[in-house]
Design a protein around this motif. Structure first.
Motif, PDB file in Angstrom:
ATOM      1  N   ARG A  95       0.817  -1.212   0.000  1.00  0.00           N
ATOM      2  CA  ARG A  95       0.000   0.000   0.000  1.00  0.00           C
ATOM      3  C   ARG A  95       0.854   1.267   0.000  1.00  0.00           C
ATOM      4  O   ARG A  95       0.596   2.196  -0.766  1.00  0.00           O
ATOM      5  N   GLN A  96       1.890   1.308   0.844  1.00  0.00           N
ATOM      6  CA  GLN A  96       2.707   2.522   0.921  1.00  0.00           C
ATOM      7  C   GLN A  96       3.476   2.782  -0.372  1.00  0.00           C
ATOM      8  O   GLN A  96       3.735   3.931  -0.727  1.00  0.00           O
ATOM      9  N   GLU A  97       3.843   1.725  -1.094  1.00  0.00           N
ATOM     10  CA  GLU A  97       4.531   1.903  -2.381  1.00  0.00           C
ATOM     11  C   GLU A  97       3.566   2.453  -3.430  1.00  0.00           C
ATOM     12  O   GLU A  97       3.926   3.325  -4.222  1.00  0.00           O
ATOM     13  N   LYS A  98       2.347   1.923  -3.437  1.00  0.00           N
ATOM     14  CA  LYS A  98       1.336   2.442  -4.360  1.00  0.00           C
ATOM     15  C   LYS A  98       1.075   3.920  -4.083  1.00  0.00           C
ATOM     16  O   LYS A  98       1.020   4.736  -5.000  1.00  0.00           O
ATOM     17  N   LEU A  99       0.921   4.248  -2.807  1.00  0.00           N
ATOM     18  CA  LEU A  99       0.688   5.643  -2.433  1.00  0.00           C
ATOM     19  C   LEU A  99       1.867   6.528  -2.832  1.00  0.00           C
ATOM     20  O   LEU A  99       1.671   7.656  -3.293  1.00  0.00           O
ATOM     21  N   LYS A 100       3.080   6.017  -2.660  1.00  0.00           N
ATOM     22  CA  LYS A 100       4.268   6.778  -3.043  1.00  0.00           C
ATOM     23  C   LYS A 100       4.237   7.099  -4.538  1.00  0.00           C
ATOM     24  O   LYS A 100       4.525   8.226  -4.951  1.00  0.00           O
ATOM     25  N   GLY A 101       3.882   6.119  -5.354  1.00  0.00           N
ATOM     26  CA  GLY A 101       3.801   6.324  -6.798  1.00  0.00           C
ATOM     27  C   GLY A 101       2.698   7.297  -7.186  1.00  0.00           C
ATOM     28  O   GLY A 101       2.905   8.203  -7.994  1.00  0.00           O
ATOM     29  N   LEU A 102       1.530   7.121  -6.598  1.00  0.00           N
ATOM     30  CA  LEU A 102       0.411   8.011  -6.905  1.00  0.00           C
ATOM     31  C   LEU A 102       0.679   9.425  -6.403  1.00  0.00           C
ATOM     32  O   LEU A 102       0.356  10.405  -7.074  1.00  0.00           O
ATOM     33  N   ASN A 103       1.281   9.542  -5.232  1.00  0.00           N
ATOM     34  CA  ASN A 103       1.618  10.858  -4.688  1.00  0.00           C
ATOM     35  C   ASN A 103       2.723  11.549  -5.482  1.00  0.00           C
ATOM     36  O   ASN A 103       2.810  12.772  -5.495  1.00  0.00           O
ATOM     37  N   ALA A 104       3.558  10.772  -6.145  1.00  0.00           N
ATOM     38  CA  ALA A 104       4.590  11.354  -7.015  1.00  0.00           C
ATOM     39  C   ALA A 104       3.964  11.959  -8.265  1.00  0.00           C
ATOM     40  O   ALA A 104       4.569  12.807  -8.909  1.00  0.00           O
ATOM     41  N   GLY A 105       2.741  11.506  -8.593  1.00  0.00           N
ATOM     42  CA  GLY A 105       2.042  12.053  -9.751  1.00  0.00           C
ATOM     43  C   GLY A 105       1.566  11.028 -10.759  1.00  0.00           C
ATOM     44  O   GLY A 105       0.951  11.388 -11.762  1.00  0.00           O
ATOM     45  N   ALA A 106       1.843   9.747 -10.512  1.00  0.00           N
ATOM     46  CA  ALA A 106       1.371   8.715 -11.433  1.00  0.00           C
ATOM     47  C   ALA A 106      -0.158   8.705 -11.442  1.00  0.00           C
ATOM     48  O   ALA A 106      -0.801   8.888 -10.407  1.00  0.00           O
ATOM     49  N   ASP A 107      -0.725   8.498 -12.606  1.00  0.00           N
ATOM     50  CA  ASP A 107      -2.178   8.419 -12.734  1.00  0.00           C
ATOM     51  C   ASP A 107      -2.678   7.016 -12.419  1.00  0.00           C
ATOM     52  O   ASP A 107      -3.808   6.847 -11.962  1.00  0.00           O
ATOM     53  N   VAL A 108      -1.829   6.040 -12.681  1.00  0.00           N
ATOM     54  CA  VAL A 108      -2.161   4.632 -12.442  1.00  0.00           C
ATOM     55  C   VAL A 108      -0.916   3.936 -11.922  1.00  0.00           C
ATOM     56  O   VAL A 108       0.193   4.222 -12.371  1.00  0.00           O
ATOM     57  N   TYR A 109      -1.098   3.022 -10.979  1.00  0.00           N
ATOM     58  CA  TYR A 109       0.004   2.226 -10.419  1.00  0.00           C
ATOM     59  C   TYR A 109      -0.361   0.765 -10.653  1.00  0.00           C
ATOM     60  O   TYR A 109      -1.350   0.268 -10.123  1.00  0.00           O
ATOM     61  N   VAL A 110       0.415   0.086 -11.474  1.00  0.00           N
ATOM     62  CA  VAL A 110       0.153  -1.306 -11.837  1.00  0.00           C
ATOM     63  C   VAL A 110       1.229  -2.189 -11.217  1.00  0.00           C
ATOM     64  O   VAL A 110       2.417  -1.933 -11.376  1.00  0.00           O
ATOM     65  N   VAL A 111       0.794  -3.216 -10.501  1.00  0.00           N
ATOM     66  CA  VAL A 111       1.715  -4.114  -9.816  1.00  0.00           C
ATOM     67  C   VAL A 111       2.089  -5.278 -10.738  1.00  0.00           C
ATOM     68  O   VAL A 111       1.222  -5.894 -11.368  1.00  0.00           O
ATOM     69  N   LYS A 112       3.397  -5.536 -10.825  1.00  0.00           N
ATOM     70  CA  LYS A 112       3.916  -6.693 -11.569  1.00  0.00           C
ATOM     71  C   LYS A 112       3.790  -7.930 -10.696  1.00  0.00           C
ATOM     72  O   LYS A 112       3.992  -7.827  -9.490  1.00  0.00           O
ATOM     73  N   PRO A 113       3.511  -9.078 -11.246  1.00  0.00           N
ATOM     74  CA  PRO A 113       3.183  -9.322 -12.653  1.00  0.00           C
ATOM     75  C   PRO A 113       1.753  -8.869 -12.952  1.00  0.00           C
ATOM     76  O   PRO A 113       0.889  -8.869 -12.085  1.00  0.00           O
ATOM     77  N   PHE A 114       1.518  -8.494 -14.173  1.00  0.00           N
ATOM     78  CA  PHE A 114       0.211  -8.043 -14.618  1.00  0.00           C
ATOM     79  C   PHE A 114      -0.104  -8.731 -15.931  1.00  0.00           C
ATOM     80  O   PHE A 114       0.783  -9.211 -16.637  1.00  0.00           O
ATOM     81  N   GLY A 115      -1.381  -8.778 -16.258  1.00  0.00           N
ATOM     82  CA  GLY A 115      -1.803  -9.329 -17.542  1.00  0.00           C
ATOM     83  C   GLY A 115      -1.682  -8.280 -18.627  1.00  0.00           C
ATOM     84  O   GLY A 115      -1.925  -7.095 -18.377  1.00  0.00           O
ATOM     85  N   LEU A 116      -1.278  -8.694 -19.812  1.00  0.00           N
ATOM     86  CA  LEU A 116      -1.119  -7.745 -20.910  1.00  0.00           C
ATOM     87  C   LEU A 116      -2.445  -7.121 -21.321  1.00  0.00           C
ATOM     88  O   LEU A 116      -2.496  -5.938 -21.671  1.00  0.00           O
ATOM     89  N   GLU A 117      -3.530  -7.887 -21.250  1.00  0.00           N
ATOM     90  CA  GLU A 117      -4.841  -7.321 -21.567  1.00  0.00           C
ATOM     91  C   GLU A 117      -5.235  -6.264 -20.538  1.00  0.00           C
ATOM     92  O   GLU A 117      -5.833  -5.243 -20.888  1.00  0.00           O
ATOM     93  N   GLU A 118      -4.890  -6.497 -19.272  1.00  0.00           N
ATOM     94  CA  GLU A 118      -5.147  -5.501 -18.230  1.00  0.00           C
ATOM     95  C   GLU A 118      -4.367  -4.225 -18.520  1.00  0.00           C
ATOM     96  O   GLU A 118      -4.895  -3.114 -18.373  1.00  0.00           O
TER      97      GLU A 118
END
Length: 150
Positions: A95-118
């Motif tokens: 959670r804190q890593e996602k928040l760090k990314g979003l607070n930095a300005g990212a519009d979306v934070y996607v966690v690896k591994p992820f599906g290519l269709e996603e």
């Protein structure tokens, strides 16, 4: 079913230090008719942004030279690039890593591994939102769908 690719004419800057992931994503995005620019670190990504204005940026969180968080902050703090949607990719799903990314300005934070269709769905969502907000350098995306009657 006839699928309409909305990637046609859209340019994505992919910033990641993993050459295997870059190759995979580049091929997949090009298959979906996106033009792809690549950079192996944040500094190179910023240099590309001085020459090009992509419709979307995808960047890794952890990279050498300049991490993704610093890269995103610089992109979002510059008047010429602040409206470009940014997707951050990371193996760090806490959670804190996602928040760090979003607070930095990212519009979306996607966690690896992820599906290519996603990933494609997230990209299309970001591009639609950008077009609706008038941030796109290209005309708004038109979506076409076929409805089957049973």
């Amino acid at each position: 079913m006839n699928k309409t690719f909305i990637g046609k004419g859209k340019q994505i800057l992919l910033v990641d230090d993993d050459p295997n992931l870059v190759l995979l994503l580049q091929d997949y995005l090009q298959f979906h008719r996106y033009e792809v620019l690549t950079a192996t670190d944040g500094r190179t990504g910023l240099a590309i942004l001085q020459q090009q204005t992509p419709d979307l940026i995808i960047c890794d969180a952890i990279m050498p030279e300049m991490d993704g968080y610093t890269f995103v902050k610089r992109v979002k703090n510059h008047p010429q690039t602040e409206t470009i949607p940014v997707m951050m990719l990371s193996a760090r799903g806490l959670r804190q890593e996602k928040l760090k990314g979003l607070n930095a300005g990212a519009d979306v934070y996607v966690v690896k591994p992820f599906g290519l269709e996603e990933l494609i769905a997230q990209i299309e969502s970001c591009l639609r939102k950008s077009a609706w907000q008038g941030n796109s350098t290209n005309p708004p995306i038109e979506l076409h769908s076929q409805l089957a009657v049973c």
